[in-house]
Design an enzyme around this catalytic site. Structure first.
Site, short mmCIF file in Angstrom:
data_model
loop_
_atom_site.label_atom_id
_atom_site.label_comp_id
_atom_site.label_asym_id
_atom_site.label_seq_id
_atom_site.Cartn_x
_atom_site.Cartn_y
_atom_site.Cartn_z
N ASP A 46 -0.18 -12.26 -8.00
CA ASP A 46 0.06 -12.41 -6.57
C ASP A 46 -1.23 -12.28 -5.77
O ASP A 46 -1.41 -12.95 -4.75
CB ASP A 46 1.07 -11.36 -6.10
CG ASP A 46 2.51 -11.73 -6.45
OD1 ASP A 46 2.74 -12.88 -6.87
OD2 ASP A 46 3.38 -10.86 -6.31
N ALA A 186 3.12 7.61 7.91
CA ALA A 186 2.93 9.05 8.19
C ALA A 186 2.81 9.34 9.68
O ALA A 186 1.83 9.91 10.15
CB ALA A 186 1.69 9.56 7.44
#
Length: 269
Positions: A46, A186
């Site tokens: 990929d 986060a």
């Protein structure tokens, strides 16, 4: 038909590319053309196909892609390294069939007065800060949505939703939807600072604009490309009017790709 071969430096990939070139040169209907191809064959994985996509960005509306994987099965690579003859036979009987996927349009404005950059991503773009917490205003269609504090944001296409987006808790989206997904990395959520705390999905009629509080020391990625040496004033994301096209000889169904990659043989247990 004009064919370009785009491979990585892996030994197996080089061998497959060499065999592919040999068979194409023997064909009566195929020819190698690295400058103006109709079909680009990626040999590797990929990551190699992402590189090929950006290499031929200026020919996007004119080319179709085919992926040969020389390692683990990827989301964009349908053919194995031992199926080169079958692929060449399919190319020789090509009738123009294709399947297309949506892309991500990126507009980057700089606070140094320089000209904006315009980029297109096949998988995703991320915005982070080199060090410390990234603080940024997030707008949806010019309306302030939230003030983000955290490691950064990941903005992905539907096909890219299985990549970095998934690793940060984003949803997997079918490429049948022309949508942009924004996932937090986060984020800081407490009594003082709040974000939505979950991925959001934006339709083609809307856009996402990220305005960093500090323009310096931010890092922006566009697939494998990197912007880190310019003071970023804002980044606007939307579904691109352009699309990527794959030659549909036996293009694997998206959800079958998801099942094969993340569930595998355990589906029969």
């Amino acid at each position: 038909m004009r064919i370009a071969i785009y491979g990585n430096d892996n030994k197996m990939s080089s061998q497959v590319a060499s065999k592919l070139s040999e068979l194409i040169n023997k064909s009566n209907v195929l020819e190698l053309d690295e400058l103006n191809p109709e079909v680009v064959i990626s040999v590797g994985g990929d990551g190699t196909l992402l590189s090929a996509f950006h290499h031929y960005d200026d020919l996007m509306e004119k080319v179709r892609y085919v992926g040969i994987h020389t390692g683990h099965l990827g989301f964009y690579t349908d053919w194995r390294d031992n199926e080169v003859k079958q692929l060449v036979a399919s190319l020789e009987h090509d009738n123009g069939q294709s399947v297309s996927y949506p892309l991500l349009s990126i507009e980057i404005k700089y606070s140094d007065g320089g000209r904006p950059d315009y980029m297109v991503a096949l998988n995703e773009s991320t915005v982070k800060k080199l060090f410390g917490t990234m603080v940024a205003k997030v707008y949806i269609k010019d309306q302030l949505f939230e003030s983000f504090r955290g490691d950064g944001l990941c903005i992905s296409t539907p096909t890219g939703s299985t990549a970095y987006n998934k690793s940060v808790g984003g949803a997997i989206i079918s490429p049948e939807f022309n949508a942009v997904q924004v996932a937090e990395m986060a984020s800081i959520n407490n009594r003082v600072f709040r974000t939505i705390g979950s991925p959001i999905i934006i339709p083609p009629t809307e856009s996402i604009t990220i305005v960093p509080k500090v323009s310096l020391h931010n890092v922006l990625t566009c697939d494998q490309l990197l912007v880190m040496d310019r003071p970023i004033e804002s980044i606007t994301y939307r579904i691109s009017k352009r699309r990527i096209y794959f030659a549909k000889y036996r293009h694997t169904n998206f959800w079958k790709r998801v099942s094969n990659s993340f569930i595998g043989s355990s589906i029969n247990d």
